[in-house]
Motif scaffolding. Structure first.
Motif, PDB file in Angstrom:
ATOM      1  N   PHE A   1      17.271  92.036  36.107  1.00  0.00           N
ATOM      2  CA  PHE A   1      16.361  92.851  36.269  1.00  0.00           C
ATOM      3  C   PHE A   1      14.985  92.430  35.735  1.00  0.00           C
ATOM      4  CE2 PHE A   1      20.371  94.446  35.005  1.00  0.00           C
ATOM      5  CZ  PHE A   1      20.976  94.687  36.022  1.00  0.00           C
ATOM      6  N   MET A   2      15.021  91.809  34.445  1.00  0.00           N
ATOM      7  CA  MET A   2      13.800  91.619  34.012  1.00  0.00           C
ATOM      8  C   MET A   2      13.129  90.195  34.568  1.00  0.00           C
ATOM      9  SD  MET A   2      12.025  92.663  31.555  1.00  0.00           S
ATOM     10  CE  MET A   2      13.021  93.926  30.272  1.00  0.00           C
TER      11      MET A   2
ATOM     12  N   THR B   1      18.302  89.312  31.804  1.00  0.00           N
ATOM     13  CA  THR B   1      18.828  89.810  32.842  1.00  0.00           C
ATOM     14  C   THR B   1      18.380  89.598  34.102  1.00  0.00           C
ATOM     15  OG1 THR B   1      17.505  91.680  32.642  1.00  0.00           O
ATOM     16  CG2 THR B   1      19.398  91.929  31.153  1.00  0.00           C
TER      17      THR B   1
ATOM     18  N   ILE C   1      22.749  94.096  27.590  1.00  0.00           N
ATOM     19  CA  ILE C   1      23.392  92.838  28.233  1.00  0.00           C
ATOM     20  C   ILE C   1      23.892  91.705  27.244  1.00  0.00           C
ATOM     21  CG2 ILE C   1      21.169  91.336  28.690  1.00  0.00           C
ATOM     22  CD1 ILE C   1      22.411  90.959  31.662  1.00  0.00           C
TER      23      ILE C   1
ATOM     24  N   ILE D   1      27.779  96.041  33.105  1.00  0.00           N
ATOM     25  CA  ILE D   1      27.162  95.701  31.753  1.00  0.00           C
ATOM     26  C   ILE D   1      27.278  96.730  30.817  1.00  0.00           C
ATOM     27  CG2 ILE D   1      24.685  95.267  30.831  1.00  0.00           C
ATOM     28  CD1 ILE D   1      24.060  93.945  33.571  1.00  0.00           C
TER      29      ILE D   1
ATOM     30  N   LEU E   1      19.520  98.262  30.334  1.00  0.00           N
ATOM     31  CA  LEU E   1      20.339  97.220  30.451  1.00  0.00           C
ATOM     32  C   LEU E   1      19.799  95.897  29.909  1.00  0.00           C
ATOM     33  CD1 LEU E   1      20.701  98.085  34.431  1.00  0.00           C
ATOM     34  CD2 LEU E   1      22.553  98.187  33.012  1.00  0.00           C
ATOM     35  N   GLU E   2      18.816  95.757  29.770  1.00  0.00           N
ATOM     36  CA  GLU E   2      18.167  94.469  29.047  1.00  0.00           C
ATOM     37  C   GLU E   2      18.498  94.585  27.636  1.00  0.00           C
ATOM     38  OE1 GLU E   2      16.432  92.552  30.860  1.00  0.00           O
ATOM     39  OE2 GLU E   2      16.020  90.967  29.245  1.00  0.00           O
TER      40      GLU E   2
END
Lengths: 338, 338
Positions: B325-326, B323, A58, A150, A54-55
């Motif tokens: 998440f990070m 993000t 994004i 995303i 995802l990182e």
């Protein structure tokens, strides 16, 4: 359990993520599907990989419009999205459709249904249909949906439709991740207005009375009039937008273009005013907060030392051998000291 | 900020707690009031002291009955509790009354109201009335109420009535901390049954139609019949108890003894079957879980390093520079490493 995490495993993981990222960014739908499955997984090691994926994705996102569609079972959501989605594709857009339905694991209904739903759309190369993630709590499903968005936007889908059943609190969760929220209703206003949840109507940017065909045309128009009247009773929206009411027939392909124009106007007006961007930022902020707190609780409960102590202390609390306060203090100390 | 925590400060704290504990256990109502205020405080240093106090009190608790009383505004809860409470006192009991009303800080209404409410009861040496804790979230108010119950039981109150407004979700919170749940209703069943929340009725162990006096007697009896019929539609309770329906007039002191007998029967029956104890244990377990998760989130958010980083990362998330998440991963790492 992994005995060690050596460099070759790390290399494998990073190769795997690299290939997934490439596949998603080039809209390889088979790889995109695998990437979504990874994001949906509850396994801890999968979630770590998913976060890395995802990182990477994004920063490559398409400038999208996200549309929520809700309505009670039987209102014709699938038929509507199939017909309505085609308008976007004819307009040169790339469309992805997701479903948020935390109840589906219980009813089982949608599992069989999904296979035969939106058949024409699912064959279109510019459309990507993904049925509901497997049940679970609303929070879990909502989180996965947000992460899936995303991936879809990284794959270049610039129109995302998120369908949800008009039951329970899933509307609120979906409202928090879309730019425009469309409520589908059935003809027959009198009974309808009785049963409608005020909260759901308040969230709607437009209401469409579907199945306005044949004998239903008159009662659909009656319903539209009543909804227009009812909408006047609500406080004005923060965006300054006045919700619109339509009648349509997804089956007969009637009245859909007007709804498309409405959404285009909405987006243009809100981009102009800056509300579009502000609302997205607000959503990101809330999403971050929810994700952060969930991650903390998850990390806490998944820790083996914690879950051992928790079980013991819980028994002592129940027996009245220790207070909840002291037990909680000890567990927090254990957690911080690990 | 405290520069150091030296031994004389610790000595002062432990003397303070010692004197509070003595005061609570000897039912010095002035000190009991101060102890509740300490428990209600949101300040971190107060909460540490409060936890020590509660730890000392929890082993000295009276064998109590906890009764929840709910109903919409205007149903006459205060008058009812004033008249009903006297029955317990005449029965040789020591009665404490608490209010759970997360809305009171907004409406301001009850602040003035509380002073003049339950006047006769508040002058009785065997009664202790504590108005609502200052607003805040329902979760906060519920937690404080649960902790206040410990102090009251340590002070020897063997009958605890917890009043809550029949609005929003406070009933569910109160149901989780009482043994018996009484729903007050107004005469006029037809309209009433329409507006009633199914969930609240399902929680009730008894329903009393209050204000059954003068011209209202007939409509109260009609309401009682309708409620009896409606209660049959619900699934049987886990305890095996069949909810009862009464008419009463708190103002005229009529029909209250029957409700008292009902509660006595309920307690006797459930103690006999073991359900009483099992339900309390279940409540303790849930309470512990809620307290634990709240403590964890509180500890996290109150950490100065976390709140600094959180603000920075939140801005980066909103701008799309990182993000969620990070950002969450980094914050959790910071928290665990502090």
């Amino acid at each position: 359990m992994k005995s060690k995490e050596n460099s070759s495993e790390k290399k494998n993981d990073s190769d795997f993520i690299e290939s997934l990222t490439k596949g998603v960014l080039s809209n390889n739908t088979s790889i995109l599907g695998k990437a979504i499955t990874l994001v949906e997984s509850e396994r801890r090691e999968h979630q770590k990989l998913a976060n890395t994926l995802l990182e990477k994705c994004i920063t490559h996102r398409a400038d999208s419009i996200r549309i929520g569609v809700t309505g009670v079972p039987g209102v014709g959501k699938s038929t509507f999205i199939e017909a309505f989605g085609k308008l976007f594709i004819n307009d040169g857009k790339k469309l992805a459709v997701l479903t948020v339905d935390p109840s589906s694991s219980m009813t089982k209904g949608s599992i069989l249904g999904d296979k035969t739903r939106m058949e024409a759309l699912s064959k279109n190369p510019n459309a990507f249909i993904r049925p509901s993630a497997s049940g679970g709590s609303l929070g879990g499903v909502a989180r996965k949906t947000q992460e899936t968005i995303i991936l879809l936007e990284a794959a270049g889908y610039d129109t995302i439709i998120i369908e949800t059943v008009g039951v329970g609190q899933s509307e609120t969760a979906v409202r928090e991740m879309v730019d425009f929220f469309l409520l589908l209703k059935l003809p027959g206003a009198g009974d309808e207005l009785q049963g409608i949840k005020r909260g759901v109507m308040e969230m709607a940017d437009a209401i469409a009375i579907n199945k306005a065909d044949g004998d239903n045309i008159k009662s659909a128009e009656l319903a539209a009039t009543e909804f227009k009247r009812a909408l006047h009773l609500f406080a004005p929206k923060a965006s300054g937008w006045t919700p619109e009411v339509f009648t349509c027939s997804a089956l007969k392909n009637k009245g859909l273009k007007e709804i498309l124009s409405c959404i285009k106007n909405y987006v243009a007006q809100n981009r102009e005013s800056g509300f579009f961007e502000r609302a997205r930022q607000h959503q990101n902020k809330n999403w971050f907060k929810r994700h952060l707190e969930n991650s903390l609780l998850k990390d806490f409960h998944e820790n083996p030392e914690i879950s051992n102590s928790l079980e013991q202390l819980e028994n002592q609390v129940v027996k009245g051998e220790i207070t909840p306060f002291m037990a909680a203090e000890r567990l927090l100390k254990t957690y911080r000291d690990i």
